[in-house]
Structures are given as C-alpha cells and as structure tokens.
Design a protein around this motif. Structure first.
Motif, PDB file in Angstrom:
ATOM      1  N   MET A  74       0.849  -1.198   0.000  1.00 53.59           N
ATOM      2  CA  MET A  74       0.000   0.000   0.000  1.00 53.59           C
ATOM      3  C   MET A  74       0.879   1.241   0.000  1.00 53.59           C
ATOM      4  N   ILE A  75       0.468   2.264  -0.738  1.00 56.38           N
ATOM      5  CA  ILE A  75       1.239   3.504  -0.812  1.00 56.38           C
ATOM      6  C   ILE A  75       1.071   4.265   0.499  1.00 56.38           C
ATOM      7  N   PRO A  76       2.162   4.689   1.128  1.00 55.93           N
ATOM      8  CA  PRO A  76       2.057   5.391   2.411  1.00 55.93           C
ATOM      9  C   PRO A  76       1.459   6.782   2.250  1.00 55.93           C
ATOM     10  N   ASP A  77       0.873   7.297   3.338  1.00 58.03           N
ATOM     11  CA  ASP A  77       0.299   8.638   3.319  1.00 58.03           C
ATOM     12  C   ASP A  77       1.377   9.712   3.361  1.00 58.03           C
ATOM     13  N   GLN A  78       2.523   9.377   3.951  1.00 57.34           N
ATOM     14  CA  GLN A  78       3.596  10.367   4.023  1.00 57.34           C
ATOM     15  C   GLN A  78       4.964   9.705   4.073  1.00 57.34           C
ATOM     16  N   LEU A  79       5.971  10.461   3.679  1.00 50.24           N
ATOM     17  CA  LEU A  79       7.367  10.023   3.704  1.00 50.24           C
ATOM     18  C   LEU A  79       8.197  11.081   4.408  1.00 50.24           C
ATOM     19  N   THR A  80       9.235  10.635   5.118  1.00 50.12           N
ATOM     20  CA  THR A  80      10.183  11.594   5.664  1.00 50.12           C
ATOM     21  C   THR A  80      11.031  12.151   4.529  1.00 50.12           C
ATOM     22  N   SER A  81      11.751  13.218   4.812  1.00 54.60           N
ATOM     23  CA  SER A  81      12.627  13.793   3.792  1.00 54.60           C
ATOM     24  C   SER A  81      13.657  12.774   3.313  1.00 54.60           C
ATOM     25  N   GLY A  82      14.221  12.008   4.263  1.00 58.82           N
ATOM     26  CA  GLY A  82      15.221  10.998   3.900  1.00 58.82           C
ATOM     27  C   GLY A  82      14.643   9.910   3.024  1.00 58.82           C
ATOM     28  N   GLN A  83      13.426   9.461   3.332  1.00 61.84           N
ATOM     29  CA  GLN A  83      12.779   8.428   2.528  1.00 61.84           C
ATOM     30  C   GLN A  83      12.464   8.943   1.126  1.00 61.84           C
ATOM     31  N   TYR A  84      11.989  10.170   1.057  1.00 61.44           N
ATOM     32  CA  TYR A  84      11.673  10.763  -0.245  1.00 61.44           C
ATOM     33  C   TYR A  84      12.931  10.878  -1.100  1.00 61.44           C
ATOM     34  N   GLN A  85      14.016  11.377  -0.519  1.00 60.67           N
ATOM     35  CA  GLN A  85      15.255  11.558  -1.272  1.00 60.67           C
ATOM     36  C   GLN A  85      15.843  10.221  -1.701  1.00 60.67           C
ATOM     37  N   THR A  86      15.680   9.193  -0.860  1.00 62.56           N
ATOM     38  CA  THR A  86      16.173   7.865  -1.219  1.00 62.56           C
ATOM     39  C   THR A  86      15.494   7.344  -2.477  1.00 62.56           C
ATOM     40  N   VAL A  87      14.169   7.404  -2.512  1.00 62.88           N
ATOM     41  CA  VAL A  87      13.421   6.929  -3.675  1.00 62.88           C
ATOM     42  C   VAL A  87      13.722   7.808  -4.894  1.00 62.88           C
ATOM     43  N   TYR A  88      13.755   9.115  -4.683  1.00 62.51           N
ATOM     44  CA  TYR A  88      14.044  10.071  -5.762  1.00 62.51           C
ATOM     45  C   TYR A  88      15.382   9.749  -6.430  1.00 62.51           C
ATOM     46  N   ASN A  89      16.424   9.547  -5.607  1.00 67.51           N
ATOM     47  CA  ASN A  89      17.763   9.281  -6.145  1.00 67.51           C
ATOM     48  C   ASN A  89      17.850   7.904  -6.790  1.00 67.51           C
ATOM     49  N   LEU A  90      17.144   6.917  -6.248  1.00 63.92           N
ATOM     50  CA  LEU A  90      17.154   5.583  -6.849  1.00 63.92           C
ATOM     51  C   LEU A  90      16.524   5.600  -8.236  1.00 63.92           C
ATOM     52  N   PHE A  91      15.386   6.284  -8.371  1.00 67.67           N
ATOM     53  CA  PHE A  91      14.742   6.376  -9.678  1.00 67.67           C
ATOM     54  C   PHE A  91      15.644   7.098 -10.676  1.00 67.67           C
ATOM     55  N   SER A  92      16.323   8.134 -10.213  1.00 71.54           N
ATOM     56  CA  SER A  92      17.256   8.858 -11.082  1.00 71.54           C
ATOM     57  C   SER A  92      18.399   7.956 -11.517  1.00 71.54           C
ATOM     58  N   LEU A  93      18.913   7.133 -10.599  1.00 74.05           N
ATOM     59  CA  LEU A  93      19.992   6.198 -10.915  1.00 74.05           C
ATOM     60  C   LEU A  93      19.554   5.190 -11.968  1.00 74.05           C
ATOM     61  N   VAL A  94      18.352   4.655 -11.819  1.00 72.45           N
ATOM     62  CA  VAL A  94      17.870   3.653 -12.773  1.00 72.45           C
ATOM     63  C   VAL A  94      17.721   4.263 -14.162  1.00 72.45           C
ATOM     64  N   ILE A  95      17.184   5.479 -14.232  1.00 69.42           N
ATOM     65  CA  ILE A  95      17.030   6.148 -15.532  1.00 69.42           C
ATOM     66  C   ILE A  95      18.382   6.285 -16.218  1.00 69.42           C
ATOM     67  N   ALA A  96      19.380   6.769 -15.480  1.00 69.78           N
ATOM     68  CA  ALA A  96      20.714   6.960 -16.061  1.00 69.78           C
ATOM     69  C   ALA A  96      21.310   5.626 -16.493  1.00 69.78           C
ATOM     70  N   ALA A  97      21.202   4.603 -15.649  1.00 66.66           N
ATOM     71  CA  ALA A  97      21.780   3.291 -15.965  1.00 66.66           C
ATOM     72  C   ALA A  97      21.133   2.694 -17.209  1.00 66.66           C
ATOM     73  N   GLN A  98      19.809   2.725 -17.278  1.00 62.96           N
ATOM     74  CA  GLN A  98      19.112   2.123 -18.414  1.00 62.96           C
ATOM     75  C   GLN A  98      19.387   2.895 -19.698  1.00 62.96           C
ATOM     76  N   LEU A  99      19.338   4.213 -19.629  1.00 62.16           N
ATOM     77  CA  LEU A  99      19.499   5.037 -20.824  1.00 62.16           C
ATOM     78  C   LEU A  99      20.883   4.876 -21.433  1.00 62.16           C
ATOM     79  N   PHE A 100      21.912   4.963 -20.592  1.00 63.52           N
ATOM     80  CA  PHE A 100      23.265   4.921 -21.140  1.00 63.52           C
ATOM     81  C   PHE A 100      23.707   3.499 -21.488  1.00 63.52           C
ATOM     82  N   THR A 101      23.136   2.492 -20.837  1.00 63.15           N
ATOM     83  CA  THR A 101      23.395   1.121 -21.279  1.00 63.15           C
ATOM     84  C   THR A 101      22.805   0.899 -22.664  1.00 63.15           C
ATOM     85  N   ALA A 102      21.603   1.418 -22.897  1.00 66.24           N
ATOM     86  CA  ALA A 102      20.982   1.299 -24.228  1.00 66.24           C
ATOM     87  C   ALA A 102      21.846   1.975 -25.287  1.00 66.24           C
TER      88      ALA A 102
END
Length: 276
Positions: A1-29
């Motif tokens: 279930m999607i949480p109602d709220q995230l701490t700043s640290g949790q938000y930044q963790t997910v934000y940076n992970l998604f950014s990492l995946v985009i960079a990894a997938q794009l440049f590998t392609a």
C-alpha cells in the motif's frame, strides 16, 4: 500500500534511486547501440533487443519518476519536511508492470537469439518462454495493487507457476542445447541464468512484504529500492553479458575478426578448424 507520508530521507532515497535507474538504463541502451560494429552481423540483433529492453525501462522509469514527484509534496522550504500525498494524486505502480510485461519476455528473447541455435530449437524455446514470462507478469499485477492478503496470496501463487516453468526451461532444457557453444559462452550463460534467478527473486520478496508483516513507509521505500536495484541488474548487467556472449561467439566464428578486435585469447577455435 502507498504510504500517506514520507520523511525527507525516505523521499530523497526513492528520488535518487529512480534517477539512478534512468541513467543506468538510458546509457546502457546507448552503449549497446554504439557497440554494434564490435560483433559479427549475425549477433547484432541480440544487442538491439538488449538496447530496446533498456530503452523501454528508461522510458517507464521517467514515467515512474514523474508520478512519484507528483504524488508527494511538502510545504517545507529546502525540502527538509515531511512529504505527504498530494490531493488527487497517487503513485502509479502500473507503469512498472507495463515495463515488465514488455521487457521480461524480451530478456529471454535476447538470450535465445544471441546463442544462434538451430531455427527449430530457437522457435521451440521462444514459443514456451515468451508466453510464460508474459503470463507471470499478468498474474502478479492483481495481487500487487490489492489491499487484500488473500488476493495477494492467490495471484502470487499463480504467478509462481510460470516462473518455475521458465526456470525449468532455462536450467534444464536450454542446458541440453549448449554442447556446441564455446566453453566461455557456456560459462557466461550459466552466470546469466544465476543472475536472472537472483534478481527475479527480489521481486517476489518485495511483493510479499505486506504478507510478512512489513508495512508503512519504510516497507514501501524498501520495495521501491529492491525493484530499482533488481531492474538495473536484470536489464543493464544482463545486457552487458549478452554483449559479452556476442563478442565471444564472434571471435569463435571468425578468427580474423577476433585478431582484429584483439579478443581471440581464451576463445575456443571454430569446430571446422579443430576438425580439419
């Protein structure tokens, strides 16, 4: 279930992970497309499929990233406050399943194609692996979006059946087809199958977190982290291993090409030369 709220640290963790995946997938392609001349023409299709897989993943992670940013907002300056769900917005987990529905079958296609098996055998493997992988993803989605433990159990169990069948084909039936492959190729294929098993194993673990008593923001962040890391390994690293197999088979097929590329050492000689 999607949480109602995230701490700043949790938000930044997910934000940076998604950014990492985009960079990894794009440049590998991009790398796999640029590497086409480094293998013989007969193996370039496998590299194009690998690049396509990473490109599809990069696109969907852009959508996932944007959905995440739109779904959680904060009133704090500097982004140091609590992030809550934006009114009328909700994180769309469906993007991930659409990505898997397209890319998981293609992962199996690129493995079969790069081995350059006999046409009849290749067709036989693809006709079994592709439908099974698509069915695995389709059966997992209803449980993923459900709040009911019973529904998650039922569809989790159903999606496990094609998963086990895929493992049987990869580890039992495909093994019988590797005798004519160079030893270095056989070793790399073995590593790829273990990689698939290990990374695909992350998905059911993340899927089962609510059933194991893990819930709330921490569990949700952990699920997103597990999915993201598994996607990098199962697509980017897997694609680079496909490239390695294509290189090794190119060297084994054409000693002149191997000499030109400086990669002939450790590669089995073509059988026609061995038997001459």
């Amino acid at each position: 279930m999607i949480p109602d709220q995230l701490t700043s640290g949790q938000y930044q963790t997910v934000y940076n992970l998604f950014s990492l995946v985009i960079a990894a997938q794009l440049f590998t392609a991009l790398y796999l497309v640029a590497a086409q001349p480094r293998v013989l023409a007969r193996y370039r299709q496998a590299l194009l499929v690998s690049a396509t897989v990473c490109g599809i993943a990069a696109y969907h992670y852009f959508r996932i990233f944007n959905s995440f940013r739109d779904s959680f907002v904060t009133d704090a300056t500097g982004g140091n406050g609590v992030y809550t769900q934006a009114p009328g917005e909700s994180f769309n987990e469906g993007y991930r399943y659409v990505d898997w529905f397209l890319t998981v079958p293609l992962l199996l296609v690129e493995l079969v194609v790069v081995l350059a098996l006999a046409k009849k055998l290749q067709t036989s493997l693809l006709l079994r692996l592709v439908p099974a992988s698509a069915l695995m993803i389709l059966l997992g989605y209803p449980g993923e979006i459900s709040d009911s433990d019973a529904t998650r159990n039922i569809f989790g169990l159903l999606s496990t059946i094609p998963f086990l069948y895929i493992l049987f084909v990869l580890f039992v039936e495909l093994t019988r087809s590797l005798d004519r492959q160079p030893e270095t190729v056989r070793n790399t294929v073995s590593k790829m199958r273990i990689l698939l098993f290990a990374t695909w194993g992350v998905y059911p673990i993340a899927y089962l977190l609510p059933l194991l008593g893990f819930d709330g923001a921490t569990a949700w962040v952990g699920k997103q982290a597990g999915y993201s890391i598994a996607d990098i390994l199962a697509k980017c690293l897997y694609g680079l291993l496909i490239y390695r197999i294509a290189r090794l088979k190119s060297f084994a097929d054409d000693p002149a090409f191997a000499l030109e590329e400086g990669g002939h050492e450790g590669v089995d000689a073509p059988r026609s030369r061995v038997n001459a």
